[in-house]
Motif scaffolding. Structure first.
Motif, PDB file in Angstrom:
ATOM      1  N   PRO A 171       2.080 -13.166   2.367  1.00 40.19           N
ATOM      2  CA  PRO A 171       2.218 -14.178   1.313  1.00 40.19           C
ATOM      3  C   PRO A 171       1.664 -13.633  -0.007  1.00 40.19           C
ATOM      4  CG  PRO A 171       1.204 -15.116   3.287  1.00 40.19           C
ATOM      5  CD  PRO A 171       1.252 -13.630   3.488  1.00 40.19           C
ATOM      6  N   GLY A 172       2.096 -14.209  -1.102  1.00 34.47           N
ATOM      7  CA  GLY A 172       1.692 -13.727  -2.413  1.00 34.47           C
ATOM      8  C   GLY A 172       0.191 -13.642  -2.600  1.00 34.47           C
ATOM      9  N   ALA A 173      -0.528 -14.603  -2.069  1.00 35.50           N
ATOM     10  CA  ALA A 173      -1.971 -14.661  -2.297  1.00 35.50           C
ATOM     11  C   ALA A 173      -2.699 -13.456  -1.715  1.00 35.50           C
ATOM     12  CB  ALA A 173      -2.537 -15.957  -1.705  1.00 35.50           C
ATOM     13  N   ALA A 174      -2.169 -12.862  -0.656  1.00 38.08           N
ATOM     14  CA  ALA A 174      -2.850 -11.740  -0.006  1.00 38.08           C
ATOM     15  C   ALA A 174      -2.392 -10.392  -0.538  1.00 38.08           C
ATOM     16  CB  ALA A 174      -2.618 -11.803   1.506  1.00 38.08           C
ATOM     17  N   ALA A 175      -1.321 -10.378  -1.298  1.00 35.90           N
ATOM     18  CA  ALA A 175      -0.653  -9.114  -1.620  1.00 35.90           C
ATOM     19  C   ALA A 175      -1.539  -8.163  -2.431  1.00 35.90           C
ATOM     20  CB  ALA A 175       0.649  -9.386  -2.361  1.00 35.90           C
ATOM     21  N   GLN A 176      -2.238  -8.692  -3.444  1.00 28.50           N
ATOM     22  CA  GLN A 176      -3.048  -7.803  -4.276  1.00 28.50           C
ATOM     23  C   GLN A 176      -4.168  -7.160  -3.462  1.00 28.50           C
ATOM     24  OE1 GLN A 176      -2.586  -6.892  -7.709  1.00 28.50           O
ATOM     25  NE2 GLN A 176      -3.985  -5.356  -6.908  1.00 28.50           N
ATOM     26  N   HIS A 177      -4.773  -7.937  -2.600  1.00 31.88           N
ATOM     27  CA  HIS A 177      -5.831  -7.389  -1.744  1.00 31.88           C
ATOM     28  C   HIS A 177      -5.295  -6.255  -0.882  1.00 31.88           C
ATOM     29  CE1 HIS A 177      -9.248  -7.053   0.898  1.00 31.88           C
ATOM     30  NE2 HIS A 177      -8.522  -7.419   1.940  1.00 31.88           N
ATOM     31  N   VAL A 178      -4.147  -6.466  -0.272  1.00 30.23           N
ATOM     32  CA  VAL A 178      -3.549  -5.429   0.564  1.00 30.23           C
ATOM     33  C   VAL A 178      -3.219  -4.191  -0.270  1.00 30.23           C
ATOM     34  CG1 VAL A 178      -1.526  -4.833   1.939  1.00 30.23           C
ATOM     35  CG2 VAL A 178      -2.654  -7.044   2.278  1.00 30.23           C
ATOM     36  N   ALA A 179      -2.689  -4.426  -1.463  1.00 29.29           N
ATOM     37  CA  ALA A 179      -2.363  -3.295  -2.333  1.00 29.29           C
ATOM     38  C   ALA A 179      -3.618  -2.482  -2.638  1.00 29.29           C
ATOM     39  CB  ALA A 179      -1.728  -3.797  -3.627  1.00 29.29           C
ATOM     40  N   ASP A 180      -4.728  -3.172  -2.885  1.00 27.54           N
ATOM     41  CA  ASP A 180      -5.985  -2.469  -3.165  1.00 27.54           C
ATOM     42  C   ASP A 180      -6.400  -1.621  -1.961  1.00 27.54           C
ATOM     43  OD1 ASP A 180      -5.995  -3.684  -5.613  1.00 27.54           O
ATOM     44  OD2 ASP A 180      -7.445  -5.234  -5.073  1.00 27.54           O
ATOM     45  N   LEU A 181      -6.265  -2.187  -0.775  1.00 30.04           N
ATOM     46  CA  LEU A 181      -6.601  -1.437   0.443  1.00 30.04           C
ATOM     47  C   LEU A 181      -5.745  -0.176   0.535  1.00 30.04           C
ATOM     48  CD1 LEU A 181      -6.830  -4.221   3.205  1.00 30.04           C
ATOM     49  CD2 LEU A 181      -8.723  -2.940   2.166  1.00 30.04           C
ATOM     50  N   LEU A 182      -4.458  -0.332   0.298  1.00 33.10           N
ATOM     51  CA  LEU A 182      -3.539   0.802   0.393  1.00 33.10           C
ATOM     52  C   LEU A 182      -3.919   1.882  -0.607  1.00 33.10           C
ATOM     53  CD1 LEU A 182      -0.146  -1.141   0.718  1.00 33.10           C
ATOM     54  CD2 LEU A 182      -1.170   0.326   2.468  1.00 33.10           C
ATOM     55  N   VAL A 183      -4.132   1.462  -1.843  1.00 32.07           N
ATOM     56  CA  VAL A 183      -4.434   2.433  -2.901  1.00 32.07           C
ATOM     57  C   VAL A 183      -5.756   3.138  -2.629  1.00 32.07           C
ATOM     58  CG1 VAL A 183      -5.028   2.665  -5.336  1.00 32.07           C
ATOM     59  CG2 VAL A 183      -3.059   1.270  -4.659  1.00 32.07           C
ATOM     60  N   ASP A 184      -6.753   2.378  -2.223  1.00 33.94           N
ATOM     61  CA  ASP A 184      -8.059   2.986  -1.943  1.00 33.94           C
ATOM     62  C   ASP A 184      -7.971   4.008  -0.819  1.00 33.94           C
ATOM     63  OD1 ASP A 184      -9.173   1.515  -3.920  1.00 33.94           O
ATOM     64  OD2 ASP A 184     -10.096   0.010  -2.615  1.00 33.94           O
ATOM     65  N   ALA A 185      -7.066   3.776   0.112  1.00 37.07           N
ATOM     66  CA  ALA A 185      -6.933   4.710   1.224  1.00 37.07           C
ATOM     67  C   ALA A 185      -6.010   5.875   0.879  1.00 37.07           C
ATOM     68  CB  ALA A 185      -6.430   3.981   2.460  1.00 37.07           C
ATOM     69  N   GLY A 186      -5.470   5.869  -0.344  1.00 38.00           N
ATOM     70  CA  GLY A 186      -4.719   7.036  -0.785  1.00 38.00           C
ATOM     71  C   GLY A 186      -3.206   6.891  -0.797  1.00 38.00           C
ATOM     72  N   VAL A 187      -2.695   5.711  -0.474  1.00 38.43           N
ATOM     73  CA  VAL A 187      -1.244   5.511  -0.512  1.00 38.43           C
ATOM     74  C   VAL A 187      -0.785   5.410  -1.965  1.00 38.43           C
ATOM     75  CG1 VAL A 187       0.616   3.891   0.016  1.00 38.43           C
ATOM     76  CG2 VAL A 187      -1.099   4.437   1.752  1.00 38.43           C
ATOM     77  N   THR A 188       0.273   6.125  -2.307  1.00 38.74           N
ATOM     78  CA  THR A 188       0.741   6.100  -3.698  1.00 38.74           C
ATOM     79  C   THR A 188       2.162   5.553  -3.826  1.00 38.74           C
ATOM     80  OG1 THR A 188       1.426   8.402  -3.479  1.00 38.74           O
ATOM     81  CG2 THR A 188      -0.738   7.993  -4.450  1.00 38.74           C
ATOM     82  N   SER A 189       2.698   4.997  -2.744  1.00 35.35           N
ATOM     83  CA  SER A 189       4.039   4.392  -2.803  1.00 35.35           C
ATOM     84  C   SER A 189       4.014   3.065  -2.065  1.00 35.35           C
ATOM     85  CB  SER A 189       5.079   5.308  -2.155  1.00 35.35           C
ATOM     86  OG  SER A 189       5.185   6.516  -2.868  1.00 35.35           O
ATOM     87  N   ILE A 190       4.376   2.012  -2.779  1.00 32.34           N
ATOM     88  CA  ILE A 190       4.298   0.669  -2.215  1.00 32.34           C
ATOM     89  C   ILE A 190       5.607  -0.072  -2.455  1.00 32.34           C
ATOM     90  CG2 ILE A 190       3.147  -1.583  -2.414  1.00 32.34           C
ATOM     91  CD1 ILE A 190       0.598  -0.098  -3.204  1.00 32.34           C
ATOM     92  N   LEU A 191       6.097  -0.705  -1.405  1.00 33.45           N
ATOM     93  CA  LEU A 191       7.256  -1.588  -1.524  1.00 33.45           C
ATOM     94  C   LEU A 191       6.760  -3.004  -1.330  1.00 33.45           C
ATOM     95  CD1 LEU A 191      10.269  -2.069  -1.776  1.00 33.45           C
ATOM     96  CD2 LEU A 191      10.529  -1.472   0.635  1.00 33.45           C
ATOM     97  N   ASN A 192       6.934  -3.844  -2.333  1.00 35.64           N
ATOM     98  CA  ASN A 192       6.329  -5.165  -2.335  1.00 35.64           C
ATOM     99  C   ASN A 192       7.362  -6.280  -2.213  1.00 35.64           C
ATOM    100  OD1 ASN A 192       4.562  -7.328  -2.710  1.00 35.64           O
ATOM    101  ND2 ASN A 192       4.734  -7.225  -4.942  1.00 35.64           N
ATOM    102  N   PHE A 193       7.283  -7.031  -1.126  1.00 32.37           N
ATOM    103  CA  PHE A 193       8.176  -8.169  -0.929  1.00 32.37           C
ATOM    104  C   PHE A 193       7.510  -9.483  -1.323  1.00 32.37           C
ATOM    105  CE2 PHE A 193      10.181  -5.034   1.752  1.00 32.37           C
ATOM    106  CZ  PHE A 193      11.531  -5.311   1.615  1.00 32.37           C
ATOM    107  N   ALA A 194       6.240  -9.429  -1.651  1.00 32.22           N
ATOM    108  CA  ALA A 194       5.542 -10.665  -2.016  1.00 32.22           C
ATOM    109  C   ALA A 194       5.921 -11.053  -3.444  1.00 32.22           C
ATOM    110  CB  ALA A 194       4.040 -10.463  -1.913  1.00 32.22           C
ATOM    111  N   PRO A 195       6.022 -12.338  -3.708  1.00 31.89           N
ATOM    112  CA  PRO A 195       6.444 -12.783  -5.037  1.00 31.89           C
ATOM    113  C   PRO A 195       5.302 -12.768  -6.035  1.00 31.89           C
ATOM    114  CG  PRO A 195       6.164 -14.675  -3.613  1.00 31.89           C
ATOM    115  CD  PRO A 195       5.835 -13.460  -2.784  1.00 31.89           C
ATOM    116  N   CYS A 196       4.847 -11.579  -6.385  1.00 30.04           N
ATOM    117  CA  CYS A 196       3.802 -11.476  -7.387  1.00 30.04           C
ATOM    118  C   CYS A 196       3.789 -10.067  -7.960  1.00 30.04           C
ATOM    119  CB  CYS A 196       2.443 -11.813  -6.794  1.00 30.04           C
ATOM    120  SG  CYS A 196       1.973 -10.663  -5.514  1.00 30.04           S
ATOM    121  N   VAL A 197       3.217  -9.913  -9.133  1.00 26.91           N
ATOM    122  CA  VAL A 197       3.110  -8.608  -9.770  1.00 26.91           C
ATOM    123  C   VAL A 197       1.823  -7.944  -9.304  1.00 26.91           C
ATOM    124  CG1 VAL A 197       2.875  -7.400 -11.958  1.00 26.91           C
ATOM    125  CG2 VAL A 197       4.410  -9.357 -11.775  1.00 26.91           C
TER     126      VAL A 197
END
Lengths: 245, 245
Positions: A171-197
DNA sequence: TGGTGTGAATGACTTCACAGCC
DNA sequence: GGCTGTGAAGTCATTCACACCA
């Protein structure tokens, strides 16, 4: 996109040489389409294809196709066309599809589960190696042989299992948190289906797909087709101020 | 686009008046994003928003946002900003969201089922009123209260139930046939998830979303990020001819 | 002062048209 | 003869910069 939807463009922070990395974004968007059409042709036994034919199969102008390929460094034979197999291999190389990517999906609601089972991913070289969710009711579930793990294990899995693409289907509310987790762990490519920037550091590529957005764009066309026949015209109504003092 | 993926543009075959119908395609793509951001703000109790703030929430430049809104005919108040509720209502009107659209989904594999259950559609005014498949193993199934019917019943349902948007989630091989059925029954807006280009008459709007395409675009960026650090450079390899005599 | 509305400048993308090669 | 490769022109989209207004 969508559009698909439109993705944040990656701009190399310190790219000294003019490489294939700075192809026009519009060209990059079309390469997967060319590749798909070439695969069809190849399976049909076609060995050589003209820009005119390939362009028709992908819905673009033939001059644009030639310009795209020329920019890649691929070239055909005048009077003949392009070799289907060689061109497909070349484009696959430019797209980096020679080595398989390792994908994690985070959020396994209906959409995430559908993505996890979508055969088109593995068919085109994307291995789904990790599924993560925060809901205890879903954690532990087995989806076509892959276990859904607690999202708390995400960072470790990214490092241990070489995951380099994250797909966010929360859901949109969790998306930024997940993105932060991904980035912190070194992922540099993200496909986002959540309705948020998503806010991400430079150097991280984000693409966004919002299914409802696509329907809304269709709705616009639908609406203004009928308006052409009636008389109501939004633009010609007098402007109403949309803020009050 | 995103998806984004990119959709075939509708060009009005005989549009005499310059209406909101010929807004730039790029502007139309952004309107749903503005609307979503405005909804968030509205729920948070914000009454007025500046172009700067709204632009940040949607990831665009503030000048572009103002130009977009100006083209719509919406206007704010200098020194104040835009009224959130009024602007949201105005954009919803331009997008034709004041009346609900009636959507049919054809093809209920994993993706189609996920779409059928995706709450984002009904939340934003899209009523899913018909589900159709060709597989007898799926026909008759009940998905959250909607029965999956035989695709042979599609044309009749479109006429009887006022369906005006078709979502194709079949395998690629079936997609063109389904599109023909939709068009023949009068549907002029199609969202295509199948990995193929659809041929439709002028006046029919098609948008295409290909999930694997989005991943391939990410793969490109991923590939050329690492290439920046190593030495392999596709562009600087000597050109190999990709066709043989 | 703060923020909109918009011409002008810039940049990106697409199409045209044709020279050049097989 | 047929088809690629590409300059040049045209179209569309974005950003800049500032007049103007509450």
């Amino acid at each position: 996109m969508t559009t698909t939807g439109e993705g944040t463009d990656h701009r190399a922070p310190s790219g000294p040489s003019a490489t294939a990395a700075d192809l026009p974004a519009a060209t990059v968007r079309r390469l997967p389409e060319y590749l798909r059409a070439l695969s069809s042709l190849g399976e049909a036994g076609v060995e050589t294809v003209s820009s005119e034919t390939l362009a028709a199969a992908t819905g673009v102008n033939s001059a644009m196709l030639r310009k795209d390929l020329s920019q890649l460094g691929a070239s055909g034979m005048r009077g003949v066309g392009y070799n289907v197999a060689a061109l497909a291999a070349y484009i696959a190389g430019v797209l980096g599809l020679t080595k398989d990517s390792r994908v994690a999906i985070i959020g396994l609601g209906h959409l995430g589960q559908a993505l996890a089972r979508y055969p088109g991913f593995s068919e085109r070289g994307f291995d789904i190696v990790g599924l993560f969710d925060a809901d205890p009711g879903i954690i532990g579930k087995d989806l076509d042989g892959i276990l859904v793990r607690d999202v708390a294990l995400l960072a470790g899995a990214i490092r241990d299992e070489g995951i380099n693409i994250g797909v966010i289907a929360t859901p949109g509310a969790a998306a930024q948190h997940v993105a932060d987790l991904l980035v912190d762990a070194g992922v540099t490519s993200i496909l986002n289906f959540a309705p948020c920037v998503l806010a991400v550091p430079q150097g991280v590529a984000v693409r966004k797909v919002d299914l409802a957005v696509e329907l809304q764009i269709l709705s616009f066309h639908e609406h203004h087709k009928t308006i052409g026949r009636t008389n109501t015209d939004v633009k010609q109504q007098s402007r109403r101020p949309l803020a009050e003092t």
